[in-house]
Design a protein around this motif. Structure first.
Motif, PDB file in Angstrom:
ATOM      1  N   ASN A 175      22.738   2.352  19.446  1.00 39.17           N
ATOM      2  CA  ASN A 175      22.396   3.595  18.775  1.00 39.17           C
ATOM      3  C   ASN A 175      20.937   3.896  19.073  1.00 39.17           C
ATOM      4  O   ASN A 175      20.038   3.282  18.502  1.00 39.17           O
ATOM      5  N   LEU A 176      20.703   4.831  19.990  1.00 39.68           N
ATOM      6  CA  LEU A 176      19.349   5.139  20.418  1.00 39.68           C
ATOM      7  C   LEU A 176      18.505   5.718  19.283  1.00 39.68           C
ATOM      8  O   LEU A 176      17.281   5.591  19.293  1.00 39.68           O
ATOM      9  N   LYS A 177      19.162   6.328  18.297  1.00 45.78           N
ATOM     10  CA  LYS A 177      18.423   6.944  17.186  1.00 45.78           C
ATOM     11  C   LYS A 177      17.818   5.909  16.240  1.00 45.78           C
ATOM     12  O   LYS A 177      16.902   6.219  15.495  1.00 45.78           O
ATOM     13  N   THR A 178      18.342   4.685  16.275  1.00 44.19           N
ATOM     14  CA  THR A 178      17.836   3.667  15.341  1.00 44.19           C
ATOM     15  C   THR A 178      16.980   2.596  16.013  1.00 44.19           C
ATOM     16  O   THR A 178      16.587   1.639  15.356  1.00 44.19           O
ATOM     17  N   LEU A 179      16.698   2.761  17.307  1.00 45.73           N
ATOM     18  CA  LEU A 179      15.866   1.767  17.991  1.00 45.73           C
ATOM     19  C   LEU A 179      14.483   1.713  17.368  1.00 45.73           C
ATOM     20  O   LEU A 179      13.907   2.736  17.006  1.00 45.73           O
TER      21      LEU A 179
ATOM     22  N   PRO B  56      10.577  -0.850  17.402  1.00 51.98           N
ATOM     23  CA  PRO B  56       9.856  -1.932  18.076  1.00 51.98           C
ATOM     24  C   PRO B  56      10.388  -3.296  17.650  1.00 51.98           C
ATOM     25  O   PRO B  56      10.683  -3.533  16.485  1.00 51.98           O
ATOM     26  N   GLY B  57      10.518  -4.158  18.644  1.00 50.32           N
ATOM     27  CA  GLY B  57      11.046  -5.504  18.412  1.00 50.32           C
ATOM     28  C   GLY B  57      12.523  -5.637  18.731  1.00 50.32           C
ATOM     29  O   GLY B  57      13.017  -6.758  18.907  1.00 50.32           O
ATOM     30  N   ASP B  58      13.241  -4.508  18.810  1.00 54.67           N
ATOM     31  CA  ASP B  58      14.662  -4.571  19.157  1.00 54.67           C
ATOM     32  C   ASP B  58      14.829  -5.034  20.604  1.00 54.67           C
ATOM     33  O   ASP B  58      14.117  -4.582  21.505  1.00 54.67           O
ATOM     34  N   ALA B  59      15.765  -5.925  20.811  1.00 59.26           N
ATOM     35  CA  ALA B  59      16.053  -6.433  22.156  1.00 59.26           C
ATOM     36  C   ALA B  59      17.098  -5.565  22.840  1.00 59.26           C
ATOM     37  O   ALA B  59      18.031  -5.079  22.192  1.00 59.26           O
ATOM     38  N   LEU B  60      16.934  -5.387  24.130  1.00 58.87           N
ATOM     39  CA  LEU B  60      17.956  -4.745  24.944  1.00 58.87           C
ATOM     40  C   LEU B  60      18.944  -5.825  25.377  1.00 58.87           C
ATOM     41  O   LEU B  60      18.555  -6.991  25.541  1.00 58.87           O
ATOM     42  N   PRO B  61      20.198  -5.466  25.569  1.00 56.78           N
ATOM     43  CA  PRO B  61      21.160  -6.471  26.058  1.00 56.78           C
ATOM     44  C   PRO B  61      20.739  -6.961  27.447  1.00 56.78           C
ATOM     45  O   PRO B  61      20.251  -6.190  28.260  1.00 56.78           O
ATOM     46  N   ALA B  62      20.900  -8.218  27.704  1.00 56.24           N
ATOM     47  CA  ALA B  62      20.501  -8.792  28.988  1.00 56.24           C
ATOM     48  C   ALA B  62      21.544  -8.493  30.074  1.00 56.24           C
ATOM     49  O   ALA B  62      22.727  -8.317  29.787  1.00 56.24           O
ATOM     50  N   LEU B  63      21.069  -8.425  31.286  1.00 59.51           N
ATOM     51  CA  LEU B  63      21.906  -8.207  32.463  1.00 59.51           C
ATOM     52  C   LEU B  63      21.630  -9.355  33.428  1.00 59.51           C
ATOM     53  O   LEU B  63      20.468  -9.638  33.734  1.00 59.51           O
ATOM     54  N   THR B  64      22.667 -10.036  33.896  1.00 61.36           N
ATOM     55  CA  THR B  64      22.502 -11.161  34.811  1.00 61.36           C
ATOM     56  C   THR B  64      23.198 -10.842  36.130  1.00 61.36           C
ATOM     57  O   THR B  64      24.332 -10.355  36.135  1.00 61.36           O
ATOM     58  N   ARG B  65      22.490 -11.125  37.232  1.00 60.88           N
ATOM     59  CA  ARG B  65      23.041 -10.909  38.558  1.00 60.88           C
ATOM     60  C   ARG B  65      22.695 -12.090  39.450  1.00 60.88           C
ATOM     61  O   ARG B  65      21.612 -12.666  39.356  1.00 60.88           O
ATOM     62  N   ARG B  66      23.620 -12.445  40.320  1.00 61.77           N
ATOM     63  CA  ARG B  66      23.387 -13.519  41.294  1.00 61.77           C
ATOM     64  C   ARG B  66      22.942 -12.868  42.599  1.00 61.77           C
ATOM     65  O   ARG B  66      23.535 -11.884  43.045  1.00 61.77           O
TER      66      ARG B  66
ATOM     67  N   THR C 291      19.763   2.249  32.728  1.00 61.06           N
ATOM     68  CA  THR C 291      20.813   3.267  32.781  1.00 61.06           C
ATOM     69  C   THR C 291      21.945   2.920  31.827  1.00 61.06           C
ATOM     70  O   THR C 291      22.479   3.785  31.136  1.00 61.06           O
ATOM     71  N   SER C 292      22.299   1.646  31.752  1.00 62.23           N
ATOM     72  CA  SER C 292      23.397   1.251  30.871  1.00 62.23           C
ATOM     73  C   SER C 292      23.043   1.476  29.404  1.00 62.23           C
ATOM     74  O   SER C 292      23.916   1.789  28.595  1.00 62.23           O
ATOM     75  N   VAL C 293      21.772   1.351  29.063  1.00 60.51           N
ATOM     76  CA  VAL C 293      21.347   1.524  27.670  1.00 60.51           C
ATOM     77  C   VAL C 293      21.048   2.984  27.359  1.00 60.51           C
ATOM     78  O   VAL C 293      21.525   3.534  26.361  1.00 60.51           O
TER      79      VAL C 293
ATOM     80  N   VAL D 271      14.327  10.117  24.506  1.00 53.16           N
ATOM     81  CA  VAL D 271      15.625  10.066  23.832  1.00 53.16           C
ATOM     82  C   VAL D 271      15.805  11.352  23.043  1.00 53.16           C
ATOM     83  O   VAL D 271      15.018  11.639  22.140  1.00 53.16           O
ATOM     84  N   LYS D 272      16.824  12.101  23.417  1.00 55.52           N
ATOM     85  CA  LYS D 272      17.084  13.366  22.734  1.00 55.52           C
ATOM     86  C   LYS D 272      17.621  13.113  21.334  1.00 55.52           C
ATOM     87  O   LYS D 272      18.412  12.214  21.116  1.00 55.52           O
ATOM     88  N   ALA D 273      17.161  13.922  20.415  1.00 51.09           N
ATOM     89  CA  ALA D 273      17.604  13.784  19.007  1.00 51.09           C
ATOM     90  C   ALA D 273      19.059  14.150  18.840  1.00 51.09           C
ATOM     91  O   ALA D 273      19.640  14.849  19.592  1.00 51.09           O
TER      92      ALA D 273
END
Length: 138
Positions: A6-10, A12-22, A72-74, A136-138
């Motif tokens: 929820n971009l409206k509730t982000l 400071p301190g909130d973590a973004l989901p991690a992305l792992t690639r080989r 982009t995913s977030v 982030v648009k309201a």
């Protein structure tokens, strides 16, 4: 990959989901073809093993693309239509490495979300450190 945040509730301190690639040599070779960057440090193992890096390494922009994939995913269109990225390359990513892109919100101000984003290898060594921001648009 699609993240539901929820971009409206982000805040400071909130973590973004991690992305792992080989990192795979095949992907490095494909990137060399697509970009036209055929520097032997990326695609010629015999040449690269004689350098200070000790082997082929991924193009920095290939690894940086994973940062954009996470953002982009977030942030979806908020990122692709005007995201801002400042990056510092700190180390190399080698074939066989697993890199993880992670981030933390550092500031939310006037509809702009700023994040510290990092790419680290499997040894937790920094490969790229970034500041990324999206409106982030309201």
């Amino acid at each position: 990959m699609s993240m539901t945040i929820n971009l409206k509730t982000l805040k400071p301190g909130d973590a973004l989901p991690a992305l792992t690639r080989r990192i795979a040599q095949e992907r490095i070779n494909e990137y060399a073809e697509a970009s036209g960057d055929h520097n032997p440090i990326h695609i010629n193992p015999a040449f690269a093993e004689k350098t200070a890096l000790g082997g082929t390494v991924a193009h920095g922009m290939l690894v940086l693309a994973y940062v954009s994939e996470l953002m982009t995913s977030v942030f979806k269109d908020n990122w692709t239509r005007g995201g801002h990225l400042s990056a510092r390359f700190k180390g190399a990513a080698y074939p066989g490495d697993t890199v993880t892109v992670s981030g933390t919100v550092t500031k939310v101000e006037g509809g702009r979300v700023t994040c510290d984003v990092q790419v680290r290898n499997q040894k937790n060594e920094p490969v790229i450190l970034c500041e990324a921001a999206a409106e982030v648009k309201a």
